[in-house]
Motif scaffolding. Structure first.
Motif, short mmCIF file in Angstrom:
data_model
loop_
_atom_site.label_atom_id
_atom_site.label_comp_id
_atom_site.label_asym_id
_atom_site.label_seq_id
_atom_site.Cartn_x
_atom_site.Cartn_y
_atom_site.Cartn_z
N ASN A 283 1.94 11.57 0.64
CA ASN A 283 1.97 12.42 1.83
C ASN A 283 2.99 13.54 1.66
O ASN A 283 4.15 13.30 1.34
CB ASN A 283 2.33 11.55 3.04
CG ASN A 283 2.57 12.34 4.30
OD1 ASN A 283 3.72 12.48 4.73
ND2 ASN A 283 1.53 12.85 4.91
N TYR B 27 1.16 5.23 0.15
CA TYR B 27 0.38 6.41 0.50
C TYR B 27 1.14 7.68 0.15
O TYR B 27 2.34 7.79 0.33
CB TYR B 27 -0.07 6.39 1.95
CG TYR B 27 0.95 6.74 3.00
CD1 TYR B 27 1.01 8.03 3.54
CD2 TYR B 27 1.83 5.78 3.51
CE1 TYR B 27 1.92 8.35 4.53
CE2 TYR B 27 2.74 6.08 4.50
CZ TYR B 27 2.79 7.39 5.00
OH TYR B 27 3.69 7.70 5.99
N CYS C 164 0.86 -1.18 0.00
CA CYS C 164 0.00 0.00 0.00
C CYS C 164 0.90 1.23 0.00
O CYS C 164 1.69 1.42 0.92
CB CYS C 164 -0.91 0.02 1.22
SG CYS C 164 -1.98 -1.42 1.35
N ARG D 58 5.52 4.93 2.22
CA ARG D 58 5.24 6.35 2.00
C ARG D 58 5.85 6.83 0.68
O ARG D 58 6.97 6.49 0.35
CB ARG D 58 5.79 7.20 3.15
CG ARG D 58 5.58 8.70 2.96
CD ARG D 58 6.10 9.50 4.14
NE ARG D 58 5.91 10.92 3.92
CZ ARG D 58 6.82 11.73 3.37
NH1 ARG D 58 8.00 11.25 3.03
NH2 ARG D 58 6.55 13.02 3.18
N LEU E 151 -2.27 7.83 9.79
CA LEU E 151 -2.46 6.72 8.87
C LEU E 151 -1.57 5.55 9.25
O LEU E 151 -2.01 4.39 9.23
CB LEU E 151 -2.16 7.17 7.44
CG LEU E 151 -2.24 6.08 6.36
CD1 LEU E 151 -3.59 5.37 6.38
CD2 LEU E 151 -1.96 6.66 4.98
N THR F 262 -9.17 8.44 -2.69
CA THR F 262 -8.54 8.24 -1.38
C THR F 262 -7.91 6.86 -1.26
O THR F 262 -6.86 6.72 -0.63
CB THR F 262 -9.59 8.42 -0.27
OG1 THR F 262 -10.28 9.65 -0.47
CG2 THR F 262 -8.92 8.44 1.10
N ALA F 263 -8.54 5.84 -1.85
CA ALA F 263 -8.04 4.48 -1.71
C ALA F 263 -8.52 3.63 -2.87
O ALA F 263 -9.73 3.52 -3.10
CB ALA F 263 -8.53 3.87 -0.38
N ARG G 7 0.46 11.73 8.43
CA ARG G 7 1.34 10.57 8.29
C ARG G 7 1.25 9.66 9.51
O ARG G 7 1.06 8.45 9.39
CB ARG G 7 2.78 11.05 8.12
CG ARG G 7 3.82 9.97 7.83
CD ARG G 7 5.22 10.59 7.79
NE ARG G 7 5.22 11.86 7.08
CZ ARG G 7 6.14 12.79 7.20
NH1 ARG G 7 7.15 12.62 8.03
NH2 ARG G 7 6.07 13.91 6.51
N LEU H 54 2.89 -1.04 4.29
CA LEU H 54 2.60 0.37 4.00
C LEU H 54 3.90 1.10 3.68
O LEU H 54 4.86 1.02 4.43
CB LEU H 54 1.93 1.01 5.22
CG LEU H 54 1.47 2.47 5.05
CD1 LEU H 54 0.34 2.57 4.03
CD2 LEU H 54 1.02 3.05 6.40
N LEU I 28 -3.01 5.06 -1.83
CA LEU I 28 -3.78 5.74 -0.79
C LEU I 28 -3.40 7.22 -0.73
O LEU I 28 -2.25 7.57 -1.00
CB LEU I 28 -3.49 5.13 0.58
CG LEU I 28 -3.69 3.63 0.77
CD1 LEU I 28 -3.04 3.19 2.08
CD2 LEU I 28 -5.18 3.29 0.77
N GLU I 29 -4.35 8.05 -0.37
CA GLU I 29 -4.05 9.39 0.07
C GLU I 29 -3.96 9.36 1.59
O GLU I 29 -4.45 8.42 2.23
CB GLU I 29 -5.11 10.37 -0.45
CG GLU I 29 -5.05 10.47 -1.98
CD GLU I 29 -6.13 11.34 -2.58
OE1 GLU I 29 -7.05 11.78 -1.83
OE2 GLU I 29 -6.07 11.59 -3.80
N ASP I 30 -3.32 10.36 2.17
CA ASP I 30 -2.98 10.24 3.60
C ASP I 30 -4.13 10.53 4.56
O ASP I 30 -3.93 10.54 5.78
CB ASP I 30 -1.77 11.10 3.95
CG ASP I 30 -1.97 12.58 3.66
OD1 ASP I 30 -3.11 12.98 3.30
OD2 ASP I 30 -1.00 13.35 3.78
#
Length: 269
Positions: A7, A5, A3, A34, A18, A151-152, A15, A32, A80-82
């Protein structure tokens, strides 16, 4: 599943929220990572062409770069967005849907959206409880639904090249990222679905947008409340305060009265 994300470097609270949420809900095999978002200064410095604002261009490019960075190995991944939020069952449900629909021809699978058509919103609201009772999550064909929100979503690894080609054609950036994707679904260039009831939702940070102008705050709050209400793990406490704020803003307005009348047509005395 990996995933990724998006940020901004200065969005430290988003940050940490999430990452803590992901750690709390994490299942084996989920990771996850970043991605440092491309900000408006980067978009302006690189003179990215198009009619949208520098912030909106940064958002578009950030999503594009995340997808570009993934290996072309056929494995699906999540973007994903944060301000995304997982529930305790989110990852299990996503795994189950992917396992049961391995041969499905889709490019993108959204776990949360905001439909813009009132009839679609009412249809979802009226059917959520029935689906919950049956413990069912169904795919909504997004070629028939106008929506906002990226967003996801899960990217089908087999569709990575197809998606990148579509995004490249979106530069100059004349359309916001979410709307541009939706246009591709409507005209048949992309095939996508959204899981309903929504499998992920929005965190507390969602009403403080980093992209749009401040005068959209009431609209953003309303969208966030609807998405939390339609979430698989929805609780009234998660949207009660925002709903009260919206109701106070609408009290005595024409918009509020029309909305009340629209809703009343679905009430059986």
């Amino acid at each position: 599943m990996e995933c990724h994300y998006i940020n901004l470097d200065n969005a430290v609270e988003r940050r940490s929220t999430l990452e803590a949420n992901f750690a709390r809900c994490r299942r084996e095999g989920w990771e996850l990572k970043r991605f440092a978002a491309l900000d408006e200064a980067t978009a302006e410095k690189n003179a990215i062409p198009g009619k949208r604002s520098w912030r909106e261009k940064g958002c578009f490019l950030s999503h594009q770069r995340v997808i570009e960075r993934q290996p072309d190995d056929g494995r699906s991944f999540m973007v994903l967005e944060d301000d995304a939020q997982f529930g305790l069952t989110s990852m299990e449900v996503i795994e189950g849907v992917l396992a049961e629909n391995g041969s499905a021809q889709w490019d993108l699978l959204f776990t949360d959206i905001n439909p813009l058509q009132m009839d679609i919103m009412m249809m979802l609201a009226l059917n959520r409880s029935q689906l919950m009772e049956k413990r069912m999550v169904i795919p909504l064909d997004l070629s028939r639904i106008s929506f906002v929100g990226t967003t996801a979503y899960v990217v089908n690894g087999a569709s990575r090249g197809k998606l990148l080609a579509y995004l490249e054609a979106g530069i100059p950036v004349d359309t916001e990222y979410d709307i541009y994707l939706n246009q591709g679904m409507v005209n048949g260039e992309l095939k996508a679905a959204a899981l309903f009831p929504f499998v992920t939702t929005l965190s507390k940070h969602s009403t403080k947008t980093q992209i749009q102008s401040p005068n959209t705050s009431t609209a953003n709050r309303a969208r966030a409340v609807f998405r939390r209400m339609m979430w698989l793990e929805s609780s009234e406490e998660s949207y009660k305060a925002d709903l009260a704020t919206i109701e106070s803003h609408l009290q005595g307005t024409l918009h509020g009265r029309v909305a009340m009348l629209a809703g009343a047509q679905y009430v059986e005395d």
